[in-house]
Design a protein around this motif. Structure first.
Motif, PDB file in Angstrom:
ATOM      1  N   TRP A 240      28.623  42.590  50.533  1.00 52.20           N
ATOM      2  CA  TRP A 240      28.373  40.984  50.496  1.00 52.20           C
ATOM      3  C   TRP A 240      29.051  40.707  49.101  1.00 52.20           C
ATOM      4  N   PRO A 241      29.828  39.577  49.223  1.00 49.21           N
ATOM      5  CA  PRO A 241      30.461  39.267  47.966  1.00 49.21           C
ATOM      6  C   PRO A 241      29.533  38.832  46.771  1.00 49.21           C
ATOM      7  N   GLY A 242      29.936  39.237  45.788  1.00 50.18           N
ATOM      8  CA  GLY A 242      28.814  38.944  44.632  1.00 50.18           C
ATOM      9  C   GLY A 242      27.840  40.045  44.248  1.00 50.18           C
ATOM     10  N   LYS A 243      27.660  41.044  45.218  1.00 50.09           N
ATOM     11  CA  LYS A 243      26.686  42.034  45.153  1.00 50.09           C
ATOM     12  C   LYS A 243      27.187  43.236  44.620  1.00 50.09           C
ATOM     13  N   GLY A 244      26.418  43.840  43.520  1.00 50.11           N
ATOM     14  CA  GLY A 244      27.160  45.257  43.149  1.00 50.11           C
ATOM     15  C   GLY A 244      26.681  46.344  43.804  1.00 50.11           C
ATOM     16  N   TYR A 245      27.485  47.357  43.847  1.00 55.96           N
ATOM     17  CA  TYR A 245      27.187  48.672  44.533  1.00 55.96           C
ATOM     18  C   TYR A 245      27.802  49.762  43.756  1.00 55.96           C
ATOM     19  N   ARG A 246      27.038  50.716  43.585  1.00 60.62           N
ATOM     20  CA  ARG A 246      27.242  51.982  42.792  1.00 60.62           C
ATOM     21  C   ARG A 246      27.747  53.136  43.647  1.00 60.62           C
ATOM     22  N   ILE A 247      28.704  53.774  43.328  1.00 57.25           N
ATOM     23  CA  ILE A 247      29.199  55.070  44.191  1.00 57.25           C
ATOM     24  C   ILE A 247      29.318  56.129  43.144  1.00 57.25           C
TER      25      ILE A 247
ATOM     26  N   GLU B  90      34.821  49.390  38.615  1.00 52.79           N
ATOM     27  CA  GLU B  90      34.555  49.947  37.109  1.00 52.79           C
ATOM     28  C   GLU B  90      34.205  51.376  36.971  1.00 52.79           C
ATOM     29  N   HIS B  91      34.607  52.064  36.108  1.00 49.51           N
ATOM     30  CA  HIS B  91      34.171  53.406  35.886  1.00 49.51           C
ATOM     31  C   HIS B  91      34.468  53.732  34.414  1.00 49.51           C
ATOM     32  N   PRO B  92      33.394  54.602  33.925  1.00 50.13           N
ATOM     33  CA  PRO B  92      33.456  54.636  32.396  1.00 50.13           C
ATOM     34  C   PRO B  92      34.945  55.172  31.849  1.00 50.13           C
ATOM     35  N   GLU B  93      35.612  56.085  32.718  1.00 49.63           N
ATOM     36  CA  GLU B  93      37.067  56.528  32.241  1.00 49.63           C
ATOM     37  C   GLU B  93      38.153  55.057  32.139  1.00 49.63           C
ATOM     38  N   MET B  94      37.819  54.199  32.957  1.00 50.76           N
ATOM     39  CA  MET B  94      38.772  53.353  33.427  1.00 50.76           C
ATOM     40  C   MET B  94      38.789  52.135  32.661  1.00 50.76           C
ATOM     41  N   GLY B  95      37.334  51.687  32.501  1.00 55.37           N
ATOM     42  CA  GLY B  95      37.163  50.410  32.045  1.00 55.37           C
ATOM     43  C   GLY B  95      37.024  49.413  33.359  1.00 55.37           C
ATOM     44  N   ARG B  96      37.322  48.250  33.384  1.00 52.02           N
ATOM     45  CA  ARG B  96      37.097  47.362  34.628  1.00 52.02           C
ATOM     46  C   ARG B  96      38.658  46.991  35.207  1.00 52.02           C
ATOM     47  N   THR B  97      38.746  47.301  36.474  1.00 54.54           N
ATOM     48  CA  THR B  97      39.996  46.944  37.278  1.00 54.54           C
ATOM     49  C   THR B  97      39.764  45.864  38.401  1.00 54.54           C
ATOM     50  N   VAL B  98      40.578  45.208  38.416  1.00 53.63           N
ATOM     51  CA  VAL B  98      40.484  43.730  39.273  1.00 53.63           C
ATOM     52  C   VAL B  98      41.566  44.169  40.375  1.00 53.63           C
ATOM     53  N   PHE B  99      41.112  44.357  41.766  1.00 57.60           N
ATOM     54  CA  PHE B  99      42.094  44.423  42.801  1.00 57.60           C
ATOM     55  C   PHE B  99      41.879  43.191  43.800  1.00 57.60           C
ATOM     56  N   VAL B 100      42.986  42.399  43.841  1.00 55.86           N
ATOM     57  CA  VAL B 100      43.118  41.294  44.760  1.00 55.86           C
ATOM     58  C   VAL B 100      44.468  41.217  45.522  1.00 55.86           C
ATOM     59  N   THR B 101      44.251  41.264  46.918  1.00 57.55           N
ATOM     60  CA  THR B 101      45.473  41.192  47.735  1.00 57.55           C
ATOM     61  C   THR B 101      45.069  40.246  49.059  1.00 57.55           C
ATOM     62  N   ASP B 102      46.370  39.906  49.544  1.00 57.55           N
ATOM     63  CA  ASP B 102      45.893  39.053  50.795  1.00 57.55           C
ATOM     64  C   ASP B 102      45.003  37.851  50.516  1.00 57.55           C
ATOM     65  N   THR B 103      45.634  37.068  49.588  1.00 55.19           N
ATOM     66  CA  THR B 103      44.832  35.755  49.278  1.00 55.19           C
ATOM     67  C   THR B 103      45.708  34.577  48.683  1.00 55.19           C
TER      68      THR B 103
END
Ligand SMILES: [Zn+2]
Ligand SMILES: [Zn+2]
Length: 245
Positions: free
Chosen positions: A94-101, A123-136
């Protein structure tokens, strides 16, 4: 942390974010066999696959991922269209909700396409924050402290117009593209308005085969953001490690 591009076009999209101990796949638009190969045939490294929307170039192979025991995170619409509601490995988001994997965390965000579609803050501790946006056609949010953008840069209006004028693209495509995919100036606006205090690199994704210009897009976006910019191509690997600022 490494980004591996396995596909980034209307022929099929899939990306791997590879940390030291686990891999997150983004999109299931290429045959699972190719993903396995990219993982050195060790699919136990794959933590999950996150999917933006139901279109075939992003979700055609969701079933194969699930059959292999990979947990897929996607909108309910994706599973409905794949005919696989309520399977254990199908996690509805659901948009806006956070999930942990494991050590990954993801937040789906609403974007604007012709079917329900989400981008992801990853987000990942080794990567920081990535924003993935496509088809919009646009991105409504200004997200703070982004280290890496994977952002659609599908077409440029002038290239599209030239193709319409010379008859290689149907005029009706103009309206369809305007409402569903990101134009160069829109991508530029997002990067220009972004919080770039932590920004390390920008990866332009899902470039149109006929209505884009890879070199020009990279040069124009790089001029705006001032960090290394790439156009995602099959087989490309980019360092996504977090730099200590
Ligand atoms: Zn697409
Ligand atoms: Zn689409």
């Amino acid at each position: 942390m490494k980004l591996k591009v396995l596909g980034s076009s209307s022929r099929g999209n899939c990306y791997l974010l590879e940390s030291d101990d686990s891999v997150l796949a983004i999109e299931a638009g290429i045959p699972f066999r190719e993903v396995k190969q990219a993982l050195g045939w060790d699919i136990s490294r794959l933590s999950a696959c996150i999917v933006s929307h139901r279109h075939g170039d992003h979700a055609a192979h969701v079933k194969d991922f699930v059959s292999a025991g990979v947990t897929v995170f996607a909108l309910p619409d994706v599973f409905t269209h794949a005919g696989m509601k309520n399977r254990v490995c199908c996690k509805e988001v659901w948009p806006g909700k956070g999930y942990r994997i494991g050590r990954w965390s993801i937040i789906p965000i609403n974007v604007v396409h012709d079917v329900p579609c989400v981008g992801y803050i990853i987000e990942h501790p080794e990567m920081g924050r990535t924003v993935f946006v496509t088809d919009t056609m646009m991105l409504e949010y200004r997200i703070p402290r982004v280290s890496h953008y994977m952002v659609e840069c599908n077409y440029a209006d002038d290239v599209l117009q030239r193709n319409i004028d010379n008859g290689s693209v149907l005029p009706m495509m103009r309206e369809r593209l305007h409402g569903t995919h990101m134009e160069l100036e829109t991508t530029k606006g997002i990067i220009a308005g972004a919080d770039r205090s932590c920004l390390e690199n920008v990866v332009l994704i899902h470039l149109s085969d006929g209505n884009s210009d890879e070199k020009r897009f990279v040069a124009e976006i790089e001029a705006v953001c001032g960090v290394p910019t790439y156009a995602a191509d099959k087989g490309m690997e980019i360092d996504f490690s977090l730099l200590p600022f």
